[in-house]
Design a protein around this motif. Structure first.
Motif, short mmCIF file in Angstrom:
data_model
loop_
_atom_site.label_atom_id
_atom_site.label_comp_id
_atom_site.label_asym_id
_atom_site.label_seq_id
_atom_site.Cartn_x
_atom_site.Cartn_y
_atom_site.Cartn_z
N VAL A 194 -52.59 -29.48 0.12
CA VAL A 194 -51.28 -30.10 -0.10
C VAL A 194 -51.38 -31.43 -0.82
O VAL A 194 -50.54 -31.75 -1.68
CB VAL A 194 -50.52 -30.25 1.23
CG1 VAL A 194 -50.02 -28.92 1.72
CG2 VAL A 194 -51.37 -30.94 2.29
N THR A 195 -52.39 -32.24 -0.52
CA THR A 195 -52.49 -33.54 -1.19
C THR A 195 -52.87 -33.37 -2.65
O THR A 195 -52.32 -34.04 -3.52
CB THR A 195 -53.53 -34.43 -0.48
OG1 THR A 195 -54.75 -33.69 -0.32
CG2 THR A 195 -53.05 -34.87 0.88
N GLN A 197 -52.32 -30.66 -4.40
CA GLN A 197 -51.16 -30.02 -5.01
C GLN A 197 -50.12 -31.06 -5.41
O GLN A 197 -49.56 -31.02 -6.52
CB GLN A 197 -50.55 -29.02 -4.04
CG GLN A 197 -49.27 -28.37 -4.54
CD GLN A 197 -48.73 -27.35 -3.57
OE1 GLN A 197 -48.96 -26.16 -3.70
NE2 GLN A 197 -47.99 -27.80 -2.58
N ALA A 198 -49.85 -32.01 -4.52
CA ALA A 198 -48.87 -33.06 -4.82
C ALA A 198 -49.30 -33.87 -6.03
O ALA A 198 -48.48 -34.23 -6.89
CB ALA A 198 -48.68 -33.97 -3.60
N GLU A 199 -50.61 -34.17 -6.11
CA GLU A 199 -51.12 -34.93 -7.25
C GLU A 199 -50.99 -34.14 -8.55
O GLU A 199 -50.62 -34.69 -9.60
CB GLU A 199 -52.58 -35.32 -7.00
CG GLU A 199 -52.76 -36.34 -5.89
CD GLU A 199 -54.22 -36.53 -5.53
OE1 GLU A 199 -55.07 -35.88 -6.17
OE2 GLU A 199 -54.51 -37.33 -4.63
N GLU A 227 -39.62 -29.07 -5.75
CA GLU A 227 -40.20 -30.35 -6.16
C GLU A 227 -40.17 -30.56 -7.67
O GLU A 227 -40.13 -31.70 -8.13
CB GLU A 227 -41.64 -30.45 -5.66
CG GLU A 227 -41.80 -30.59 -4.16
CD GLU A 227 -41.42 -31.97 -3.67
OE1 GLU A 227 -41.34 -32.91 -4.48
OE2 GLU A 227 -41.18 -32.11 -2.45
N GLU A 328 -58.41 -31.09 3.67
CA GLU A 328 -58.54 -30.80 2.25
C GLU A 328 -59.83 -30.03 1.95
O GLU A 328 -60.73 -29.96 2.79
CB GLU A 328 -58.53 -32.10 1.46
CG GLU A 328 -57.21 -32.85 1.55
CD GLU A 328 -57.29 -34.21 0.91
OE1 GLU A 328 -56.81 -34.36 -0.22
OE2 GLU A 328 -57.83 -35.13 1.54
N ARG A 533 -50.86 -38.71 5.88
CA ARG A 533 -50.91 -38.45 4.43
C ARG A 533 -50.79 -36.96 4.14
O ARG A 533 -50.07 -36.55 3.23
CB ARG A 533 -52.21 -38.99 3.86
CG ARG A 533 -52.36 -38.69 2.38
CD ARG A 533 -53.72 -39.08 1.85
NE ARG A 533 -53.82 -38.64 0.47
CZ ARG A 533 -54.09 -39.40 -0.56
NH1 ARG A 533 -54.29 -40.69 -0.38
NH2 ARG A 533 -54.18 -38.92 -1.78
N SER A 537 -47.51 -35.02 2.14
CA SER A 537 -47.74 -34.32 0.88
C SER A 537 -47.16 -32.92 0.87
O SER A 537 -47.15 -32.27 -0.18
CB SER A 537 -49.25 -34.25 0.59
OG SER A 537 -49.81 -35.53 0.49
N LYS A 547 -39.23 -35.48 -3.12
CA LYS A 547 -39.91 -36.76 -2.95
C LYS A 547 -40.22 -37.37 -4.31
O LYS A 547 -40.43 -36.66 -5.29
CB LYS A 547 -41.22 -36.56 -2.16
CG LYS A 547 -41.01 -36.03 -0.76
CD LYS A 547 -42.31 -35.97 0.02
CE LYS A 547 -43.23 -34.88 -0.48
NZ LYS A 547 -42.73 -33.54 -0.18
N GLN A 549 -42.38 -38.61 -7.21
CA GLN A 549 -43.71 -38.14 -7.59
C GLN A 549 -44.56 -39.32 -8.03
O GLN A 549 -44.35 -39.92 -9.09
CB GLN A 549 -43.60 -37.09 -8.70
CG GLN A 549 -42.86 -35.85 -8.23
CD GLN A 549 -42.68 -34.84 -9.34
OE1 GLN A 549 -42.60 -35.16 -10.50
NE2 GLN A 549 -42.63 -33.57 -8.95
N ASP A 552 -51.56 -41.10 -7.26
CA ASP A 552 -52.56 -42.02 -6.77
C ASP A 552 -53.75 -42.01 -7.73
O ASP A 552 -53.90 -41.13 -8.56
CB ASP A 552 -53.03 -41.62 -5.37
CG ASP A 552 -51.92 -41.78 -4.35
OD1 ASP A 552 -51.00 -42.58 -4.62
OD2 ASP A 552 -51.97 -41.11 -3.32
#
Length: 587
Positions: A194-195, A197-199, A227, A328, A533, A537, A547, A549, A552
């Motif tokens: 998920v983290t 994927q969000a990135e 998203e 992860e 975190r 995500s 959310k 975008q 990081d």
């Protein structure tokens, strides 16, 4: 967003000739895509999503597809071209230069024997007038653009030396090498945590804004659609059943299939199973589990460091309980699962299954102990031998462990198992390629149940499945648990699925468990910053809750390396609530 369409498709139809006759994969599909617009195409496997994407690139003909209709693309030069009628020379100019594609599985899309720099340079040299040296410099710039750290050093690496998230970033860099006007992304985040994927989603959106390209995003994840998309096309059995802007489609879906698709989406916070009985018998006890891998160098393969993939992991699993293991890629989840079965040998620690310590057992005794613990792998097609019939695959454990059974008796057991998982007894004589992904996963579950084990290690068993099939498999696993009392170690990166399946959740990072407790506690009241975190995500299947975008600084989860003989710092787990444990630095 431009009013005139960048891509206009009218009456696209694609068919394949098979032994059983003509199969129509896409039927009279029409839509427009504007410059700068993000359009999501959603639907289950077999709906025609990927066939549509390959048809736009004119790659489907290599797979034996027959196309008809019209596909008009406005070119960078200002003119337009009918892709359906374009010759090979024109298509070579368009592919990669004006239309690029990110494929679902980067490991199979990247050449394993060529370096990352070589593969990126080839694209640049092919479409842009520059020398190999200039192309390599541009490749480094592209890697930096997709937030890959140490880009210059990565150029000399091979695909297998990078994580899944980093390989997907390389695929994005390759697709964007010539700043295409249209980017087709075919399930680019399905196998990602998920983290990561969000990135990746934030990265694609940022690069889209910078270049002004149109994006066609193919997925079955409605959370990802919410998203990233501006408009959505829903496909079923090769036909478009609904098309609408994002918010109206989620708020008031018109077609029954769209409503069913949205209803099948697991949502974090919908609730978790009741707590398993605390007085149930313990079927698995893990104490101080450690797995290290040597890092070698030179022709003599001298060990220069150790990778601590799993470091001091401890937990128990009770009869009829599901423990979700999340984190992860690279955190040690799958290594832990394989070590429990001694598919890889633990470096240190104790593993007790049904009261029997297995870490010191020889092969014969270990084979007998494995009757109590079986495994369901992530990819059912890879875990089923394509040359064996379903009967042979399901009865293989019986042939090894219960030699007293006749062939007829094993077949009767296999038939009963198939019916238990929702298939038919007459499927026994078929082969894996004759089944869908969801059916193959049911077969894998039937095989895991053949010996009536006390424990099943389920390693990402539903991550590659469509939402409706995923819901069916989850319901099946829960039903079997109620009937048989089997305990699950459920390894997954999908937090909503973990909430549905798990009584307790353990969160792993860098080989260690950071947080462990009842699923309602861990997922609704997380105490560790890393758990927070992960949960932040998770994509929410609601456009109103999209959310911001934020990208990081690029990072890659890696198991820590230490010199031989040196160990990482181990912090104890502290109980912060009844049954809820958090690593000491966050307690």
């Amino acid at each position: 967003m431009s009013e005139s369409p960048l891509l206009s498709i009218r009456d696209l139809s694609v068919s394949f000739n098979t032994r059983a006759g003509e199969v129509k994969a896409v039927r009279r599909l029409s839509f427009d895509l504007a410059a700068g617009e993000t359009m999501a195409i959603v639907g289950e496997s077999g709906s025609g999503k990927s066939v549509t994407a390959l048809s736009i690139m004119r790659l489907i003909e290599r797979e034996g597809g027959h196309m008809s209709g019209r596909m008009e693309l406005v070119r960078r030069s200002g003119g337009s071209v009918d892709l359906m009628a374009a010759d090979d020379r024109t298509l070579r100019q368009i592919r990669g230069n004006e239309i690029s594609m990110i494929f679902q599985e980067p490991m199979t899309s990247l050449n394993p024997v060529l370096t990352i720099g070589r593969q990126l340079s080839e694209v640049i040299v092919l479409h842009r007038a520059c020398s190999p040296r200039e192309a390599l410099d541009e490749a480094r710039v592209l890697l930096e653009r997709v937030r890959i750290p140490d880009a210059a050093g990565r150029l000399s690496q091979f695909p297998h030396e990078m994580s899944g998230g980093m390989r997907q970033r390389v695929m994005i860099a390759m697709a964007l090498a010539c700043q295409p006007r249209l980017l087709i992304a075919d399930e680019p985040t399905t196998a990602l945590d998920v983290t990561v994927q969000a990135e990746i989603l934030a990265l694609i959106r940022k690069l889209q804004d910078e270049i002004g390209m149109a994006l066609m995003f193919i997925t079955h994840d409605m959370g990802v659609v919410a998203e990233i998309a501006d408009r959505v096309i829903v496909m079923r059995h090769g036909e478009k059943v609904e098309e609408n802007a994002l918010r109206p489609l989620f708020a008031t879906p018109r077609h029954p299939y769209t409503r069913a698709l949205l209803a099948a989406v697991p949502r974090l916070g919908d609730g978790s199973p009741a707590t398993a009985g605390v007085n149930a018998d313990t079927v698995l006890s893990v104490r101080g589990l450690v797995k290290r891998f040597p890092v070698t160098k030179g022709l003599m393969k001298r060990t220069v460091a150790m990778v601590h993939a799993v470091d001091d992991v401890s937990f128990v699993l009770r009869e009829g309980e599901t423990l979700g293991l999340v984190g992860e890629s690279g955190c040690g989840k799958s290594t832990t699962g394989r070590a429990l079965m001694r598919l890889i040998e633990p470096t240190e620690g104790s593993i007790t299954i049904a009261g029997q310590e297995i870490t010191g057992l020889g092969q014969e005794d270990l084979r007998a102990a494995r009757r109590n613990i079986q495994m369901i792998f992530q990819d059912p097609y890879a875990s089923l031998n394509p040359r064996l019939s379903i009967e042979a695959s399901v009865t293989e454990p019986l042939a090894i462990h219960r030699r007293e059974l006749t062939g007829k008796a094993r077949r009767e057991i296999a038939a009963g198992l198939l019916e238990r998982v929702g298939l038919k007894a007459d499927h026994l004589d078929r082969y894996p390629h004759q089944f869908s992904g969801g059916q193959r996963q049911r077969i894998a579950i039937a095989r895991a149940l053949a010996l009536k084990p006390k424990i099943i290690v389920a390693d990402e068993p539903v991550s590659a499945l469509d939402v409706s099939i995923r819901a069916q498999v989850i319901d099946l696993l829960k039903e079997l648990q109620r009937e048989l009392g089997v305990a699950y170690l459920f390894i997954s990166h999908d937090m909503a699925v973990v909430e549905q399946m798990s009584h307790r959740v353990a969160v792993m990072y860098m080989g260690q468990i950071l947080e462990l407790g009842p699923s309602a506690e861990v997922l609704n009241r997380p105490r560790h910053a890393y758990t927070k975190r992960l949960l932040a995500s998770v994509p929410v299947p609601d456009p109103a809750r999209r959310k911001p975008q934020v990208i990081d600084e690029a990072r890659e989860i890696q198991s820590p390396r230490y010199p031989v003989g040196q160990r990482p710092t181990r912090l104890p787990l502290v109980e912060v609530n009844a049954g809820h444990f958090v690593q000491a630095d966050a307690a």
